[in-house]
Design an enzyme around this catalytic site. Structure first.
Site, PDB file in Angstrom:
ATOM      1  N   ARG A   1     -11.640   5.678  -6.434  1.00  0.00           N
ATOM      2  CA  ARG A   1     -11.609   6.154  -5.042  1.00  0.00           C
ATOM      3  C   ARG A   1     -13.026   6.154  -4.467  1.00  0.00           C
ATOM      4  O   ARG A   1     -13.995   5.932  -5.182  1.00  0.00           O
ATOM      5  CB  ARG A   1     -10.939   7.538  -4.996  1.00  0.00           C
ATOM      6  CG  ARG A   1      -9.436   7.416  -5.219  1.00  0.00           C
ATOM      7  CD  ARG A   1      -8.745   8.752  -5.450  1.00  0.00           C
ATOM      8  NE  ARG A   1      -8.899   9.234  -6.804  1.00  0.00           N
ATOM      9  CZ  ARG A   1      -8.187  10.220  -7.354  1.00  0.00           C
ATOM     10  NH1 ARG A   1      -7.258  10.831  -6.642  1.00  0.00           N
ATOM     11  NH2 ARG A   1      -8.385  10.618  -8.591  1.00  0.00           N
TER      12      ARG A   1
ATOM     13  N   ASP B   1     -13.346  -2.186   6.500  1.00  0.00           N
ATOM     14  CA  ASP B   1     -12.887  -2.242   7.902  1.00  0.00           C
ATOM     15  C   ASP B   1     -13.712  -1.323   8.819  1.00  0.00           C
ATOM     16  O   ASP B   1     -13.160  -0.576   9.645  1.00  0.00           O
ATOM     17  CB  ASP B   1     -11.386  -1.907   7.998  1.00  0.00           C
ATOM     18  CG  ASP B   1     -10.520  -2.944   7.275  1.00  0.00           C
ATOM     19  OD1 ASP B   1     -10.982  -4.086   7.089  1.00  0.00           O
ATOM     20  OD2 ASP B   1      -9.384  -2.608   6.898  1.00  0.00           O
TER      21      ASP B   1
ATOM     22  N   ARG C   1       0.820  -1.201   0.000  1.00  0.00           N
ATOM     23  CA  ARG C   1       0.000   0.000   0.000  1.00  0.00           C
ATOM     24  C   ARG C   1       0.861   1.262   0.000  1.00  0.00           C
ATOM     25  O   ARG C   1       0.480   2.297  -0.520  1.00  0.00           O
ATOM     26  CB  ARG C   1      -0.889  -0.069   1.259  1.00  0.00           C
ATOM     27  CG  ARG C   1      -1.560   1.202   1.686  1.00  0.00           C
ATOM     28  CD  ARG C   1      -2.594   1.566   0.627  1.00  0.00           C
ATOM     29  NE  ARG C   1      -3.675   2.378   1.158  1.00  0.00           N
ATOM     30  CZ  ARG C   1      -3.679   3.688   1.201  1.00  0.00           C
ATOM     31  NH1 ARG C   1      -2.640   4.360   0.781  1.00  0.00           N
ATOM     32  NH2 ARG C   1      -4.723   4.338   1.653  1.00  0.00           N
TER      33      ARG C   1
ATOM     34  N   TYR D   1       3.052   3.920  -3.206  1.00  0.00           N
ATOM     35  CA  TYR D   1       2.684   5.245  -3.735  1.00  0.00           C
ATOM     36  C   TYR D   1       3.272   6.338  -2.858  1.00  0.00           C
ATOM     37  O   TYR D   1       3.966   7.240  -3.332  1.00  0.00           O
ATOM     38  CB  TYR D   1       1.166   5.311  -3.777  1.00  0.00           C
ATOM     39  CG  TYR D   1       0.532   6.653  -4.072  1.00  0.00           C
ATOM     40  CD1 TYR D   1       0.565   7.202  -5.352  1.00  0.00           C
ATOM     41  CD2 TYR D   1      -0.177   7.337  -3.085  1.00  0.00           C
ATOM     42  CE1 TYR D   1      -0.067   8.412  -5.628  1.00  0.00           C
ATOM     43  CE2 TYR D   1      -0.815   8.539  -3.350  1.00  0.00           C
ATOM     44  CZ  TYR D   1      -0.756   9.080  -4.622  1.00  0.00           C
ATOM     45  OH  TYR D   1      -1.396  10.260  -4.884  1.00  0.00           O
ATOM     46  N   ALA D   2       2.987   6.232  -1.567  1.00  0.00           N
ATOM     47  CA  ALA D   2       3.432   7.282  -0.640  1.00  0.00           C
ATOM     48  C   ALA D   2       4.955   7.401  -0.640  1.00  0.00           C
ATOM     49  O   ALA D   2       5.512   8.497  -0.590  1.00  0.00           O
ATOM     50  CB  ALA D   2       2.921   6.964   0.765  1.00  0.00           C
TER      51      ALA D   2
HETATM   52  P1  NAD Z   1      -6.042  11.498 -12.206  1.00  0.00           P
HETATM   53  O1  NAD Z   1      -5.737  10.034 -12.210  1.00  0.00           O
HETATM   54  O2  NAD Z   1      -7.436  11.934 -12.446  1.00  0.00           O
HETATM   55  O3  NAD Z   1      -5.117  12.226 -13.289  1.00  0.00           O
HETATM   56  C1  NAD Z   1      -3.802  11.843 -13.573  1.00  0.00           C
HETATM   57  C2  NAD Z   1      -3.614  12.012 -15.074  1.00  0.00           C
HETATM   58  O4  NAD Z   1      -2.237  11.743 -15.383  1.00  0.00           O
HETATM   59  C3  NAD Z   1      -4.445  11.017 -15.916  1.00  0.00           C
HETATM   60  O5  NAD Z   1      -5.243  11.733 -16.850  1.00  0.00           O
HETATM   61  C4  NAD Z   1      -3.407  10.161 -16.631  1.00  0.00           C
HETATM   62  O6  NAD Z   1      -3.808   9.796 -17.952  1.00  0.00           O
HETATM   63  C5  NAD Z   1      -2.210  11.093 -16.643  1.00  0.00           C
HETATM   64  N1  NAD Z   1      -0.914  10.427 -16.730  1.00  0.00           N
HETATM   65  C6  NAD Z   1      -0.452   9.376 -16.015  1.00  0.00           C
HETATM   66  N2  NAD Z   1       0.822   9.109 -16.353  1.00  0.00           N
HETATM   67  C7  NAD Z   1       1.169  10.021 -17.301  1.00  0.00           C
HETATM   68  C8  NAD Z   1       2.351  10.299 -18.011  1.00  0.00           C
HETATM   69  N3  NAD Z   1       3.479   9.578 -17.835  1.00  0.00           N
HETATM   70  N4  NAD Z   1       2.355  11.319 -18.893  1.00  0.00           N
HETATM   71  C9  NAD Z   1       1.244  12.087 -19.087  1.00  0.00           C
HETATM   72  N5  NAD Z   1       0.104  11.884 -18.429  1.00  0.00           N
HETATM   73  C10 NAD Z   1       0.074  10.863 -17.544  1.00  0.00           C
HETATM   74  O7  NAD Z   1      -5.498  12.081 -10.830  1.00  0.00           O
HETATM   75  P2  NAD Z   1      -5.835  13.461 -10.100  1.00  0.00           P
HETATM   76  O8  NAD Z   1      -6.824  13.203  -9.029  1.00  0.00           O
HETATM   77  O9  NAD Z   1      -6.080  14.511 -11.085  1.00  0.00           O
HETATM   78  O10 NAD Z   1      -4.455  13.738  -9.356  1.00  0.00           O
HETATM   79  C11 NAD Z   1      -3.418  14.547  -9.914  1.00  0.00           C
HETATM   80  C12 NAD Z   1      -2.217  14.557  -8.989  1.00  0.00           C
HETATM   81  O11 NAD Z   1      -2.610  14.915  -7.649  1.00  0.00           O
HETATM   82  C13 NAD Z   1      -1.516  13.210  -8.886  1.00  0.00           C
HETATM   83  O12 NAD Z   1      -0.131  13.439  -8.780  1.00  0.00           O
HETATM   84  C14 NAD Z   1      -2.014  12.642  -7.585  1.00  0.00           C
HETATM   85  O13 NAD Z   1      -1.083  11.765  -7.008  1.00  0.00           O
HETATM   86  C15 NAD Z   1      -2.201  13.893  -6.746  1.00  0.00           C
HETATM   87  N6  NAD Z   1      -3.221  13.695  -5.680  1.00  0.00           N
HETATM   88  C16 NAD Z   1      -4.550  13.877  -5.925  1.00  0.00           C
HETATM   89  C17 NAD Z   1      -5.465  13.715  -4.890  1.00  0.00           C
HETATM   90  C18 NAD Z   1      -6.925  13.971  -5.080  1.00  0.00           C
HETATM   91  O14 NAD Z   1      -7.634  14.161  -4.087  1.00  0.00           O
HETATM   92  N7  NAD Z   1      -7.425  13.996  -6.311  1.00  0.00           N
HETATM   93  C19 NAD Z   1      -5.039  13.324  -3.630  1.00  0.00           C
HETATM   94  C20 NAD Z   1      -3.687  13.117  -3.416  1.00  0.00           C
HETATM   95  C21 NAD Z   1      -2.780  13.319  -4.456  1.00  0.00           C
HETATM   96  N1  UDP Z   2     -13.358   2.874   1.113  1.00  0.00           N
HETATM   97  C1  UDP Z   2     -14.546   2.208   1.508  1.00  0.00           C
HETATM   98  N2  UDP Z   2     -15.375   1.724   0.530  1.00  0.00           N
HETATM   99  C2  UDP Z   2     -15.110   1.844  -0.788  1.00  0.00           C
HETATM  100  C3  UDP Z   2     -13.916   2.528  -1.183  1.00  0.00           C
HETATM  101  C4  UDP Z   2     -13.068   3.031  -0.203  1.00  0.00           C
HETATM  102  O1  UDP Z   2     -14.837   2.075   2.696  1.00  0.00           O
HETATM  103  O2  UDP Z   2     -15.931   1.389  -1.596  1.00  0.00           O
HETATM  104  C5  UDP Z   2     -12.486   3.466   2.150  1.00  0.00           C
HETATM  105  C6  UDP Z   2     -10.999   3.160   2.068  1.00  0.00           C
HETATM  106  O3  UDP Z   2     -10.706   1.944   2.733  1.00  0.00           O
HETATM  107  C7  UDP Z   2     -10.411   4.356   2.796  1.00  0.00           C
HETATM  108  C8  UDP Z   2     -11.333   5.507   2.396  1.00  0.00           C
HETATM  109  O4  UDP Z   2     -12.554   4.886   1.954  1.00  0.00           O
HETATM  110  O5  UDP Z   2     -10.525   4.177   4.193  1.00  0.00           O
HETATM  111  C9  UDP Z   2     -10.803   6.435   1.318  1.00  0.00           C
HETATM  112  O6  UDP Z   2     -10.378   5.672   0.223  1.00  0.00           O
HETATM  113  P1  UDP Z   2      -9.988   6.284  -1.190  1.00  0.00           P
HETATM  114  O7  UDP Z   2      -9.821   5.141  -2.108  1.00  0.00           O
HETATM  115  O8  UDP Z   2     -10.946   7.333  -1.601  1.00  0.00           O
HETATM  116  O9  UDP Z   2      -8.564   6.959  -1.012  1.00  0.00           O
HETATM  117  P2  UDP Z   2      -7.685   7.538   0.179  1.00  0.00           P
HETATM  118  O10 UDP Z   2      -8.439   8.638   0.857  1.00  0.00           O
HETATM  119  O11 UDP Z   2      -7.363   6.406   1.093  1.00  0.00           O
HETATM  120  O12 UDP Z   2      -6.482   8.046  -0.547  1.00  0.00           O
END
Ligand code: NAD
Ligand code: UDP
Length: 364
Positions: A213, A232, A160, A163-164
């Site tokens: 998500r 959980d 898990r 990523y982090a």
């Molecule tokens: P998303 O998955 O909707 O968008 C990511 C985009 O990147 C996709 O369109 C994918 O096609 C593109 N991509 C992947 N690999 C690529 C590459 N090598 N070259 C060009 N494009 C590529 O994700 P998001 O929610 O828009 O998140 C954007 C950023 O924010 C990410 O770095 C993610 O880790 C970070 N982030 C988002 C959230 C959130 O709440 N949405 C939370 C934590 C971190």
């Molecule tokens: N989760 C859940 N049911 C679902 C999908 C996610 O209970 O159908 C929970 C997951 O275990 C986590 C939280 O919802 O505790 C948020 O998950 P998400 O995938 O949105 O991403 P995160 O916030 O963990 O980055």
């Protein structure tokens, strides 16, 4: 202002494009193989989309020539779906570290401002979750502070954390280039941005066996009349921020580069904290309101385990309460949208897009 946006076709990128292109005054060169969420910008003369991944053969030379001319480089490209961290760990590590590495090097070479999207998951689990007893009464043990809080990952066998960990290494690479080579940077740690166009609905606009998500998972259950699944016990806590509030923060960064540069920012909303069980409850109530069908108030919610839902190697973040004082004092940013409003807007969008039988995608 000339902007490079890598991963511009995703959820956050699509909203940032909406804001900047609608406002005007920006020339944006984007890279993303997916254009489904940004269809309405494809004919805008100020937007140039390269429908490729940054790591496609030969692409780096084009990216270098664009970076050399850019004012700012936004890096949003990632694999950022929790269901994939322990099922596709190698892809996750490559996408969030090794594929970003050459981009960071180019920004360092040309001393260009790199705004890189990291994640609140770099904090890992809170100190409170490891200490015996109830330590959530002391914010020092759970509040996430950008420049103070230790980053605590679980064991290697809990994949898990791939990523982090990859995101953390990218942060360290960026920081080192700032310290040694003077590359300006901003690192954004998003805390659960919610809004229209987030993720996909499996079977409607994504692979039917994908797990998006939580918002899209619960939405899928409501749309398909299947139970919402609580992992959980649904005890994990999240703070949810509107994508529009989050984009406001990014806009302020562009407006005040001197304040934004060489900083790490949490972007979230402290007032919108819920646990996942509460989120399920709120979402079924909201959906009853949107549809006018009161039976959704009692939509089934069932319990499952993380092992059943995500497979072996999943470990959850217990709580994410951001310290937002840096964004407030440096940028003058405060999120304003309450959770009820965020859910109503987002779920109404999903309802409009997907409630009727399977259809082709849209651009909001
Ligand atoms: P998303 O998955 O909707 O968008 C990511 C985009 O990147 C996709 O369109 C994918 O096609 C593109 N991509 C992947 N690999 C690529 C590459 N090598 N070259 C060009 N494009 C590529 O994700 P998001 O929610 O828009 O998140 C954007 C950023 O924010 C990410 O770095 C993610 O880790 C970070 N982030 C988002 C959230 C959130 O709440 N949405 C939370 C934590 C971190
Ligand atoms: N989760 C859940 N049911 C679902 C999908 C996610 O209970 O159908 C929970 C997951 O275990 C986590 C939280 O919802 O505790 C948020 O998950 P998400 O995938 O949105 O991403 P995160 O916030 O963990 O980055």
């Amino acid at each position: 202002m000339r902007i490079i946006m890598l991963g511009c076709g995703g959820f956050i990128g699509s909203h940032l494009l909406d804001r900047l292109l609608d406002e005007g005054g920006f020339e944006i060169h984007g890279w993303d193989p997916s254009d489904r969420k940004i269809a309405r910008h494809l004919t805008n003369p100020n937007f140039h989309l390269h429908r490729n991944t940054t790591n496609s053969p030969g692409e780096l030379a084009e990216i270098e020539s664009e970076i050399a001319q850019a004012d700012v480089v936004f890096n949003l490209a990632a694999i950022c779906n929790p269901a994939e961290y322990n099922t596709r760990p190698l892809d996750t590590i490559y996408a969030n570290l090794f594929d970003i590495y050459p981009i960071v090097e180019l920004c360092a070479k040309y001393k260009k401002w790199l705004v890189s999207f990291s994640t609140s998951e770099v904090y890992g689990r809170t100190l409170s979750s490891y200490l015996p007893g109830d330590n959530y009464s002391n914010p020092d043990f759970y509040e996430l502070r950008e420049d103070e809080t230790p980053l605590i990952m679980g064991p290697i066998s809990n994949q898990r954390w791939t990523y982090a960990c990859a995101k953390q290494m990218t942060e360290r690479l960026i920081y080192a280039h700032n310290q040694e080579n003077g590359m300006p940077f901003t690192i954004i740690r998003p805390l659960n941005f919610f809004g229209p166009k987030m993720d996909y609905i499996p079977g409607r606009d994504g692979s039917s066996d994908g797990v998006p998500r939580v918002l899209a998972c619960f939405m899928t259950a409501l749309l398909d009349n299947k139970p919402m699944q609580l992992v959980d016990g649904g005890l994990a806590q999240r703070t949810i921020v509107s994508i529009h509030d989050a984009v406001d923060a990014m806009r302020l960064m562009l407006k005040f580069p001197d304040k934004a540069q060489n900083q790490i920012f949490n972007i979230g909303n402290r007032n919108n904290e819920v646990n996942i069980a509460e989120l399920a409850e709120l979402m079924r109530l909201t959906y009853a309101k949107i549809t006018g069908d009161l039976s959704y108030k009692n939509h089934p919610i069932v319990n499952t385990t993380s092992k059943q839902f995500y497979g072996e190697g999943y470990e959850d973040c217990d709580r994410r309460m951001p310290d937002l004082s840096k964004a407030e004092t440096l940028l003058g940013w405060t999120p304003t949208k309450p959770l009820a409003e965020v859910l109503l807007e987002t779920m109404s969008y999903y309802h409009q897009q997907y409630a009727s039988p399977v259809q082709e995608k849209v651009s909001a």
